[in-house]
Design an enzyme around this catalytic site. Structure first.
Site, short mmCIF file in Angstrom:
data_model
loop_
_atom_site.label_atom_id
_atom_site.label_comp_id
_atom_site.label_asym_id
_atom_site.label_seq_id
_atom_site.Cartn_x
_atom_site.Cartn_y
_atom_site.Cartn_z
CG HIS A 91 -55.61 -78.39 44.57
ND1 HIS A 91 -54.34 -78.90 44.66
CD2 HIS A 91 -55.46 -77.10 44.13
CE1 HIS A 91 -53.47 -77.96 44.31
NE2 HIS A 91 -54.12 -76.87 43.98
CB SER A 130 -55.69 -84.29 42.71
OG SER A 130 -55.40 -83.14 43.47
CG ASP A 188 -55.17 -75.38 40.27
OD1 ASP A 188 -54.18 -74.64 40.13
OD2 ASP A 188 -55.77 -75.49 41.35
CG ASN A 240 -54.66 -66.26 38.96
OD1 ASN A 240 -54.83 -66.69 40.09
ND2 ASN A 240 -53.80 -65.28 38.70
CG ASP A 252 -58.26 -68.85 45.39
OD1 ASP A 252 -57.12 -68.95 45.85
OD2 ASP A 252 -58.82 -69.77 44.76
CG ASN A 253 -54.59 -65.95 43.97
OD1 ASN A 253 -55.63 -66.58 43.80
ND2 ASN A 253 -53.69 -65.82 43.01
CG HIS A 294 -49.36 -74.61 41.04
ND1 HIS A 294 -50.68 -74.82 41.41
CD2 HIS A 294 -49.05 -75.61 40.19
CE1 HIS A 294 -51.14 -75.88 40.77
NE2 HIS A 294 -50.17 -76.38 40.02
CG HIS A 304 -57.93 -70.95 49.68
ND1 HIS A 304 -56.74 -70.98 50.35
CD2 HIS A 304 -57.67 -70.35 48.50
CE1 HIS A 304 -55.81 -70.41 49.62
NE2 HIS A 304 -56.34 -70.02 48.48
P1 NAI Z 1 -47.90 -62.95 42.07
O1 NAI Z 1 -47.20 -62.86 40.77
O2 NAI Z 1 -49.00 -62.01 42.41
O3 NAI Z 1 -46.84 -62.86 43.28
C1 NAI Z 1 -45.59 -63.46 43.29
C2 NAI Z 1 -44.61 -62.43 43.86
O4 NAI Z 1 -43.34 -63.03 44.09
C3 NAI Z 1 -44.37 -61.26 42.92
O5 NAI Z 1 -44.66 -60.03 43.55
C4 NAI Z 1 -42.89 -61.36 42.56
O6 NAI Z 1 -42.27 -60.10 42.37
C5 NAI Z 1 -42.33 -62.10 43.76
N1 NAI Z 1 -41.09 -62.82 43.51
C6 NAI Z 1 -40.69 -63.50 42.39
N2 NAI Z 1 -39.47 -64.03 42.56
C7 NAI Z 1 -39.08 -63.71 43.81
C8 NAI Z 1 -37.92 -64.00 44.57
N3 NAI Z 1 -36.92 -64.72 44.07
N4 NAI Z 1 -37.85 -63.52 45.84
C9 NAI Z 1 -38.85 -62.77 46.37
N5 NAI Z 1 -39.99 -62.48 45.69
C10 NAI Z 1 -40.10 -62.95 44.42
O7 NAI Z 1 -48.44 -64.45 42.15
P2 NAI Z 1 -49.55 -65.00 43.19
O8 NAI Z 1 -50.88 -64.91 42.59
O9 NAI Z 1 -49.28 -64.41 44.51
O10 NAI Z 1 -49.18 -66.56 43.20
C11 NAI Z 1 -47.97 -67.04 43.74
C12 NAI Z 1 -47.93 -68.57 43.62
O11 NAI Z 1 -48.96 -69.13 44.44
C13 NAI Z 1 -48.21 -69.10 42.22
O12 NAI Z 1 -47.44 -70.26 42.02
C14 NAI Z 1 -49.70 -69.46 42.27
O13 NAI Z 1 -50.03 -70.38 41.26
C15 NAI Z 1 -49.79 -70.00 43.66
N6 NAI Z 1 -51.11 -69.99 44.30
C16 NAI Z 1 -51.28 -70.83 45.37
C17 NAI Z 1 -52.45 -70.87 46.07
C18 NAI Z 1 -52.62 -71.81 47.20
O14 NAI Z 1 -53.75 -71.98 47.69
N7 NAI Z 1 -51.59 -72.46 47.69
C19 NAI Z 1 -53.59 -69.99 45.72
C20 NAI Z 1 -53.31 -69.11 44.60
C21 NAI Z 1 -52.11 -69.12 43.95
#
Ligand code: NAI
Length: 462
Positions: free
Chosen positions: A53, A76, A128, A213, A222-223, A333, A383
Site C-alpha cells: 500500500h 501498491s 504485502d 507478519n 498492526d493487525n 486482505h 493504520h
Molecule cells: P487470523 O488468522 O489471525 O484471523 C482470521 C480469523 O478468521 C481466524 O480466527 C479464523 O478462525 C476466522 N475465520 C476463518 N474463516 C471464517 C469464517 N468463515 N467465519 C468466521 N470466522 C472465520 O488472521 P488475521 O491476522 O486476523 O488477518 C485476517 C485478514 O486481514 C488477512 O487477510 C490479513 O492479511 C488481513 N490484514 C488486514 C489488515 C488491514 O489493515 N486491513 C492488517 C493486517 C492483516
C-alpha cells in the site's frame, strides 16, 4: 530523462512531504534504523521491488530502505489504498513508484510489472499479500510450459494471465531470469504468508522468505491495535453513520477481528462476533462479545465487517436478507470475503469514491465499502504511523537479513529471531514514555532468562 513513475498528480508532492515529515516523528523504529545503519549502508547493491500500500507510512519505509543503500521501485498492492500525495512525494524524491488511488485491475498488474524494471533486474522482493512473488513465480511457470496455479478471484486470474502473456511476448525468458536472481522475499500480511507456506509445501518456493507478519511486534500490534483505530475511521469517512447503538457483526476473531471488534465497541456499537475456531470463539465470548452465526443476525444487524482472510464469508443470500441500508465492508486482505461479483447484475448507485449503494431484488439497499476491498485503506488512510513503524522496522530488518545473510537460509519460510522482535518493541517505548523495569540477575536466573532478553520462550503466545 523520461519520467520513471506513474502517480496521479506530481504537484501533490509538497503536501506529501509535509505529512511525511510528521509521520517520521511517529515512526521511531524506522528513524532509529536510519541512525544505526545510515552510514554502513547494509542494503548497498540491493534492488528491492516493493508491492505494498503506497501510503505516507510506506513512504517513510521506502526512504529508510534508500537511506540504508537500497535501490527501490514500488507499486501498491491494492487498487484503492494509494495516498496520491505520498506517491507524489516519493516520485519527486527520485524513487520510481507506480500507484494511483482507484487504478484499474489491469493497471494494478501493469504497475507491478513496471516496479520490476530495474536495469539489472531486481534481487529482493518486499511483498504485502504476495502479488509480486506470485507474478514472478506464475510467469516462470508459464515460461516452462507449466500450469498456472489458481489465484483467488477468477476475474483477477484472467487479468494476471494477460499481463504475464504481455511480458512474455515483450521479453522472452524474463520471468525465469528474474526468479533466479531473487535472493528472497519478506512478506507483510497473514494472507501473503499463507500463500508462501502453501508454495513451500508444494515445493514451489525457489528462495527464502521471511514471514514479517508473525513477528509479535507486527501481528499483535498492526493487525490488532492498527485495525482498532482504522476500522471505524474507514466506516465514518465513508458513511458518517452514527455508530453508537448500532449492531455490528465482526466475522472472524483473529488478530484483525480482535482489533475490529474493539474498534466498533469503542465507538459505542453493540458488537457480535462469528467464528469457526472454538478457541477464538471462546476468546470473543470471554472478551464480552456475543458469539453467534451470521444467519442468526443477518436480518437485524446494521454493520457487517469481514476479517477472516477466507473466501465467500458474506454471500449473496446474506446480502439479500439484510435490512435496508445495512453497511457491508471487509478489512481482510482480498475482496473475495464478500461475494461482490454476485452483485454485478444489481442496481449500483455510486455515492462517492469507494462507497456504493446497491439495490437488492426486495428493494432493500446495502452500502458497500471499497467494493469489498480492505476498507480501512480504501475509505480511510490505513493504520496510524506509530503502529506501522513497528511493522516496517521488522520489514527493514528482514530485508537486511535476506540481503546480508540470505545465502545461509534454505528455501523456506522463516520468522525473525525473538531478540530482534524485542528490539523492535524497545525502539518504540521512549516515544510514548514507557519505563521498563530491569531484571535483577538473580530474578533473571530464577525465571530462566538472560537480563537482556529474550524474555520469553519461542512457544510463548503473548
Ligand atoms: P487470523 O488468522 O489471525 O484471523 C482470521 C480469523 O478468521 C481466524 O480466527 C479464523 O478462525 C476466522 N475465520 C476463518 N474463516 C471464517 C469464517 N468463515 N467465519 C468466521 N470466522 C472465520 O488472521 P488475521 O491476522 O486476523 O488477518 C485476517 C485478514 O486481514 C488477512 O487477510 C490479513 O492479511 C488481513 N490484514 C488486514 C489488515 C488491514 O489493515 N486491513 C492488517 C493486517 C492483516
Amino acid at each position: 530523462m523520461a519520467k520513471d513513475y506513474i502517480v496521479k498528480d506530481i504537484s501533490l508532492a509538497a503536501y506529501g512531504r509535509k505529512e511525511l515529515d510528521i509521520a517520521e516523528t511517529e515512526m521511531p523504529g524506522l528513524m532509529a534504523l536510519r541512525k544505526e545503519y545510515g552510514e554502513a549502508k547494509p542494503l548497498k547493491g540491493a534492488r528491492i521491488v516493493g508491492s505494498l500500500h503506497m501510503t505516507i507510512q510506506t513512504a517513510v519505509l521506502i526512504e529508510t530502505l534508500v537511506d540504508l543503500g537500497a535501490d527501490v521501485r514500488w507499486a501498491s498492492c491494492n487498487v484503492f489504498s494509494t495516498q496520491d500525495h505520498a506517491a507524489a512525494a516519493i516520485a519527486e524524491g527520485g524513487t520510481p513508484v507506480f500507484a494511483i488511488k482507484g487504478q484499474s485491475l489491469e493497471e494494478h498488474w501493469d504497475y507491478l510489472d513496471k516496479s520490476f524494471m530495474f536495469e539489472d533486474g531486481p534481487n529482493l522482493i518486499l511483498d504485502d499479500g504476495g502479488d509480486a512473488t506470485l507474478y514472478i513465480l506464475l510467469g516462470a511457470r508459464a515460461e516452462a510450459g507449466e500450469d498456472i496455479i489458481p489465484v483467488p478471484g477468477s476475474e483477477e486470474e484472467e487479468v494476471i494471465k494477460a499481463q504475464i502473456a504481455k511480458r512474455m511476448k515483450a521479453s522472452p525468458g524474463w520471468f525465469t531470469r528474474v526468479r533466479d536472481q531473487i535472493k528472497g522475499v519478506s512478506e507483510e500480511t497473514t494472507t501473503g504468508v499463507h500463500r508462501l507456506y502453501d508454495l513451500h509445501k508444494k515445493g514451489l518456493l525457489p528462495f527464502p522468505a521471511i514471514n514479517v507478519n508473525d513477528s509479535v511486534t507486527k501481528s499483535k500490534f498492526d493487525n490488532k491495535y492498527g485495525c482498532k483505530e482504522s476500522l471505524v475511521d474507514g466506516i465514518r469517512r465513508a458513511t458518517d453513520t452514527m455508530m453508537a447503538g448500532k449492531v455490528a457483526v465482526v466475522m472472524g476473531y483473529g488478530d484483525v477481528g480482535k482489533g475490529s471488534a474493539a474498534s466498533l465497541r469503542g465507538a459505542g456499537a453493540r458488537v457480535k462476533v462469528t467464528e469457526v475456531d472454538p478457541i477464538c470463539a471462546l476468546q470473543a465470548a470471554m472478551d464480552g462479545f456475543e458469539v453467534t452465526t451470521l444467519e442468526d443476525v443477518v436480518e437485524s444487524a446494521d454493520i457487517f465487517i469481514t476479517t477472516t482472510g477466507n473466501k465467500d464469508v458474506i454471500r449473496i443470500e446474506h446480502m439479500r436478507a439484510m435490512k435496508d441500508m445495512a453497511i457491508v465492508g471487509n478489512i481482510g486482505h482480498f475482496d473475495n470475503e464478500i461475494q461482490v461479483a454476485s452483485l454485478k447484475n444489481h442496481k449500483w448507485t455510486n455515492i462517492k469514491d469507494q462507497v456504493d449503494m446497491i439495490e437488492m431484488p426486495s428493494g432493500n439497499r446495502i452500502i458497500l465499502l471499497s467494493e469489498g476491498r480492505l476498507l480501512n485503506l480504501g475509505n480511510a488512510t490505513g493504520h496510524p504511523s506509530f503502529v506501522m513503524s513497528a511493522s516496517f522496522t521488522n520489514q527493514v530488518l528482514a530485508q537486511i537479513e535476506l540481503w546480508t545473510k540470505g545465502d545461509q537460509y534454505g528455501n523456506g519460510v522463516y520468522v525473525l529471531p525473538k531478540h530482534l522482535d524485542e528490539k523492535v518493541a524497545r525502539l518504540h517505548l521512549d516515544r510514548i514514555g514507557v519505563k521498563l523495569t530491569e531484571l535483577k540477575p538473580d530474578q533473571a536466573e530464577y525465571i530462566g532468562v538472560s537480563p537482556e532478553g529474550p524474555f520469553k520462550p519461542e512457544h510463548y503466545r503473548y
